[in-house]
Structures are given as structure tokens and as C-alpha cells.
Design a protein around this motif. Sequence first.
Motif, PDB file in Angstrom:
ATOM      1  N   PRO A 115       0.664  -1.095   0.268  1.00 54.85           N
ATOM      2  CA  PRO A 115      -0.169   0.121   0.126  1.00 54.85           C
ATOM      3  C   PRO A 115       0.883   1.043  -0.086  1.00 54.85           C
ATOM      4  O   PRO A 115       2.459   1.394   0.153  1.00 54.85           O
ATOM      5  CB  PRO A 115      -0.436  -0.316   0.956  1.00 54.85           C
ATOM      6  N   LEU A 116       0.397   2.251  -0.404  1.00 53.40           N
ATOM      7  CA  LEU A 116       0.952   3.690  -0.144  1.00 53.40           C
ATOM      8  C   LEU A 116       1.632   3.872   1.010  1.00 53.40           C
ATOM      9  O   LEU A 116       0.478   3.062   1.852  1.00 53.40           O
ATOM     10  CB  LEU A 116      -0.254   4.938  -0.610  1.00 53.40           C
ATOM     11  N   PRO A 117       1.979   4.962   1.459  1.00 53.73           N
ATOM     12  CA  PRO A 117       2.990   5.276   2.638  1.00 53.73           C
ATOM     13  C   PRO A 117       1.978   5.680   3.870  1.00 53.73           C
ATOM     14  O   PRO A 117       1.753   5.063   4.738  1.00 53.73           O
ATOM     15  CB  PRO A 117       4.094   6.247   2.725  1.00 53.73           C
ATOM     16  N   ASP A 118       0.510   6.053   3.483  1.00 48.69           N
ATOM     17  CA  ASP A 118      -0.195   6.795   4.579  1.00 48.69           C
ATOM     18  C   ASP A 118      -1.168   5.650   4.590  1.00 48.69           C
ATOM     19  O   ASP A 118      -2.047   5.668   5.501  1.00 48.69           O
ATOM     20  CB  ASP A 118      -1.257   8.328   3.324  1.00 48.69           C
ATOM     21  N   GLY A 145       3.352   3.380  11.006  1.00 52.82           N
ATOM     22  CA  GLY A 145       4.060   3.730  11.256  1.00 52.82           C
ATOM     23  C   GLY A 145       4.675   3.534  12.290  1.00 52.82           C
ATOM     24  O   GLY A 145       4.043   2.921  12.794  1.00 52.82           O
ATOM     25  N   ALA A 146       6.350   3.680  12.632  1.00 52.80           N
ATOM     26  CA  ALA A 146       7.259   2.829  13.735  1.00 52.80           C
ATOM     27  C   ALA A 146       6.726   3.449  15.151  1.00 52.80           C
ATOM     28  O   ALA A 146       6.907   2.727  15.848  1.00 52.80           O
ATOM     29  CB  ALA A 146       8.427   3.630  13.419  1.00 52.80           C
ATOM     30  N   GLU A 147       5.696   4.616  14.549  1.00 53.75           N
ATOM     31  CA  GLU A 147       5.082   4.709  16.237  1.00 53.75           C
ATOM     32  C   GLU A 147       3.960   3.789  17.528  1.00 53.75           C
ATOM     33  O   GLU A 147       3.572   3.576  17.815  1.00 53.75           O
ATOM     34  CB  GLU A 147       4.351   6.161  16.167  1.00 53.75           C
ATOM     35  N   HIS A 148       3.484   2.890  16.178  1.00 49.41           N
ATOM     36  CA  HIS A 148       2.319   1.488  16.542  1.00 49.41           C
ATOM     37  C   HIS A 148       3.453   0.497  16.407  1.00 49.41           C
ATOM     38  O   HIS A 148       2.453  -0.372  17.233  1.00 49.41           O
ATOM     39  CB  HIS A 148       1.775   1.278  15.509  1.00 49.41           C
ATOM     40  N   LEU A 161      15.031   5.129  15.659  1.00 50.68           N
ATOM     41  CA  LEU A 161      13.385   5.401  15.073  1.00 50.68           C
ATOM     42  C   LEU A 161      13.295   6.500  14.739  1.00 50.68           C
ATOM     43  O   LEU A 161      12.266   6.818  14.372  1.00 50.68           O
ATOM     44  CB  LEU A 161      12.500   4.193  15.575  1.00 50.68           C
ATOM     45  N   GLN A 162      13.719   7.660  15.678  1.00 52.47           N
ATOM     46  CA  GLN A 162      12.741   8.532  16.092  1.00 52.47           C
ATOM     47  C   GLN A 162      13.358   9.485  15.227  1.00 52.47           C
ATOM     48  O   GLN A 162      13.119  10.842  14.562  1.00 52.47           O
ATOM     49  CB  GLN A 162      13.581   9.313  17.076  1.00 52.47           C
ATOM     50  N   ARG A 163      14.719   9.094  14.486  1.00 54.37           N
ATOM     51  CA  ARG A 163      15.641   9.061  13.129  1.00 54.37           C
ATOM     52  C   ARG A 163      14.622   8.909  11.708  1.00 54.37           C
ATOM     53  O   ARG A 163      15.071   9.876  11.220  1.00 54.37           O
ATOM     54  CB  ARG A 163      16.725   9.419  13.415  1.00 54.37           C
ATOM     55  N   PHE A 164      13.562   8.585  12.278  1.00 50.82           N
ATOM     56  CA  PHE A 164      12.652   7.406  10.812  1.00 50.82           C
ATOM     57  C   PHE A 164      11.379   8.062  10.513  1.00 50.82           C
ATOM     58  O   PHE A 164      10.741   8.145  11.570  1.00 50.82           O
ATOM     59  CB  PHE A 164      12.824   6.221  10.852  1.00 50.82           C
ATOM     60  N   ASP A 165      11.422   7.648   8.898  1.00 52.81           N
ATOM     61  CA  ASP A 165      10.252   7.880   9.121  1.00 52.81           C
ATOM     62  C   ASP A 165       9.654   6.708   8.221  1.00 52.81           C
ATOM     63  O   ASP A 165       9.954   6.937   7.082  1.00 52.81           O
ATOM     64  CB  ASP A 165       9.087   9.191   8.244  1.00 52.81           C
ATOM     65  N   LEU A 166       9.150   5.593   8.865  1.00 53.49           N
ATOM     66  CA  LEU A 166       9.663   4.404   8.239  1.00 53.49           C
ATOM     67  C   LEU A 166       7.648   4.028   9.001  1.00 53.49           C
ATOM     68  O   LEU A 166       7.317   4.308   9.923  1.00 53.49           O
ATOM     69  CB  LEU A 166       9.557   3.251   9.448  1.00 53.49           C
ATOM     70  N   ARG A 167       6.947   3.393   7.250  1.00 53.45           N
ATOM     71  CA  ARG A 167       5.824   3.335   7.017  1.00 53.45           C
ATOM     72  C   ARG A 167       5.920   1.486   6.452  1.00 53.45           C
ATOM     73  O   ARG A 167       6.109   1.182   5.438  1.00 53.45           O
ATOM     74  CB  ARG A 167       5.299   3.198   6.147  1.00 53.45           C
ATOM     75  N   LEU A 168       5.687   0.766   7.824  1.00 56.41           N
ATOM     76  CA  LEU A 168       5.773  -1.143   7.367  1.00 56.41           C
ATOM     77  C   LEU A 168       4.637  -1.352   6.967  1.00 56.41           C
ATOM     78  O   LEU A 168       3.215  -0.445   6.941  1.00 56.41           O
ATOM     79  CB  LEU A 168       6.267  -1.449   8.853  1.00 56.41           C
ATOM     80  N   ASP A 169       4.645  -1.944   5.654  1.00 55.71           N
ATOM     81  CA  ASP A 169       3.446  -2.724   4.669  1.00 55.71           C
ATOM     82  C   ASP A 169       2.594  -3.377   5.874  1.00 55.71           C
ATOM     83  O   ASP A 169       2.952  -4.397   6.775  1.00 55.71           O
ATOM     84  CB  ASP A 169       4.116  -3.866   4.423  1.00 55.71           C
ATOM     85  N   GLN A 193       8.557  -5.369   4.992  1.00 56.01           N
ATOM     86  CA  GLN A 193       8.981  -4.505   3.759  1.00 56.01           C
ATOM     87  C   GLN A 193       8.031  -3.154   4.463  1.00 56.01           C
ATOM     88  O   GLN A 193       7.110  -3.918   4.706  1.00 56.01           O
ATOM     89  CB  GLN A 193       8.810  -5.196   2.692  1.00 56.01           C
ATOM     90  N   GLY A 194       8.332  -2.081   3.732  1.00 51.29           N
ATOM     91  CA  GLY A 194       7.751  -0.573   4.146  1.00 51.29           C
ATOM     92  C   GLY A 194       8.537   0.205   3.121  1.00 51.29           C
ATOM     93  O   GLY A 194       9.708   0.100   2.998  1.00 51.29           O
TER      94      GLY A 194
END
Length: 274
Positions: A132-135, A139-142, A154-162, A180-181
Motif C-alpha cells: 500500500p501507499l505510505p499513508d 508507522g513506527a509509532e505503532h 526510530l525517532q530519526r526515521f519516517d518508517l511505514r511498514l506494510d 517491507q515498507g
Amino acid sequence: MTTATRSEFDQGIALTPHAAEPGTYEAELGEGWQIGGGVNGGLLLAVAGHALSLSHGEHPDPLSITGHYLSASRPGPATVRTETVRRGRTLTTGTAVLAQGGEERLRVLATYGDLATLDGDVATSAKPPVMPLPDECIGAEHAPPQFIEQAALLQRFDLRLDPATVGWALGQPSRNGRIQGWFRLADGRRPDPLLLLLVADALPPVTFDLGLPGWAPTVELTVHLRAKPAPGWLRVSHTTRNLAGGYFEEDCEIWDEAGRLVAQSRQLARAPRL
């Protein structure tokens, strides 16, 4: 991020040349790059890779770089010593040793060139991961609180996992051996070859998807860089096919916004201890 503000990644790999020893650099490994029991292996490879870039002049980009991790790095001062093994017309091969307090942490052998001069033709059967698209990703906050506590980076990243590969976060790993993400730096810094060295080791260990939570220290990591990445998101996939004797391999592919496979890596890591 404004042009006057230096990215946290650039601060993390910053080097000061040693006045009395050509090819030797001083670094400061920051607390913000810790994962588990030490500094992230991808960040360490980027620090050593940066030193080799500075030493290799007209060949600034790693084409193939291999690091062997000898002991866990800690936040604090570090020294990187480089040596040029062979300098040719299109390639330079060199070594780098990252040490702290006289103890070797990482030993690197790498071949450098200029990615901007490579032939642009591509013949490949590889395809970018479908997700899926990033949105629409997670997010890593989850991530589980216990994982976030051990992963300051993880605070340095904008990481969005599938979402299809994060069942492990709910106690339901797929056991397919895939995570993946989408990846970009939280401060908006554009990707470049040195950042790709970090990205190759940026996702949670793929053993999470095998039902094995915990720190998975890298023994050896090799990254092949194929092109300079376009600005924007990077698509990253980590997979494993074999866990045996307490060790597993982790294969990584990194695709840029233009749909190009810009880097591939394989690492050998120790499986988490239960």
C-alpha cells in the motif's frame, strides 16, 4: 529541514580529519542511533563508508562494501583508519577500521567508483515490492513499546511498514520471513549512496516475522549500490530463507521513487536468544 540545518544523519556520520595521520578520522557515535545493545550496524557502515569516500577523491561512491562486526559499538568517540589498497582509472579499493578505545568494532573492505558515470541501461527481472501507499501503512509509532524503548534510532526515521508484514507486532507473525515498507528520514534529508548503507539495516530484524523477537546482532553485511537514488520515498524489503545453527541471512532490496533498484544487500546475523 532548511538548508541551514544539517540533517541528523549528516551529524551522525560527521568526521574530523586527524591532523597527524592522513586517512584517519575522528567520529562521535550518537546515542540517537542505538538499537538493542549497541549502535546500529548500518549507521556504523555509513560512518566507515564516509571515511572511504573522503579518502578516495574522484571515486566517491561505494559500489560494493562489506563490513565485519567485531564487537558492539557504544555511543561516544570513535576513530576510523582508512587505507587505499588499489587505485585505478575507474575504481578504487580500500579498507577501513572503526575502533573505540583501541578496540576494533568494524572492519570494512570496499570498492568505490562514481555512480554518476555508470551506464544507465538496466536489464533486470527484479520487481519492486507491492504494498500500500505510505499513508496506508503502519508507522513506527505503532511498534510494541518494548521495541521502541530499545530502538532510539526510530525517532530519526519516517518508517511505514506494510500491514501485511507486521503481524508480529500483534503476536501473530506470518512466519513467511518478510518485512517491507517505505523509508525516508524524519527530517526530510534526501537519500544518497551513504544513506543507502544505513537503510540496508534500518528495518526491524526479519526474524520478528518468524516469531523471534529481540536483538539480532549483525555478523557481516555486504551492500551493492547500483545507482544514485531519486529524491523521495525508498521502498525497502527484507527477507530470509534460512535460519540454522542460531544464525540467519537477511536479504534486502532498496527501490527509489523512480522505480529503480538502487541497492541490494545481504547480511549474516545471529538469531535472537529466547
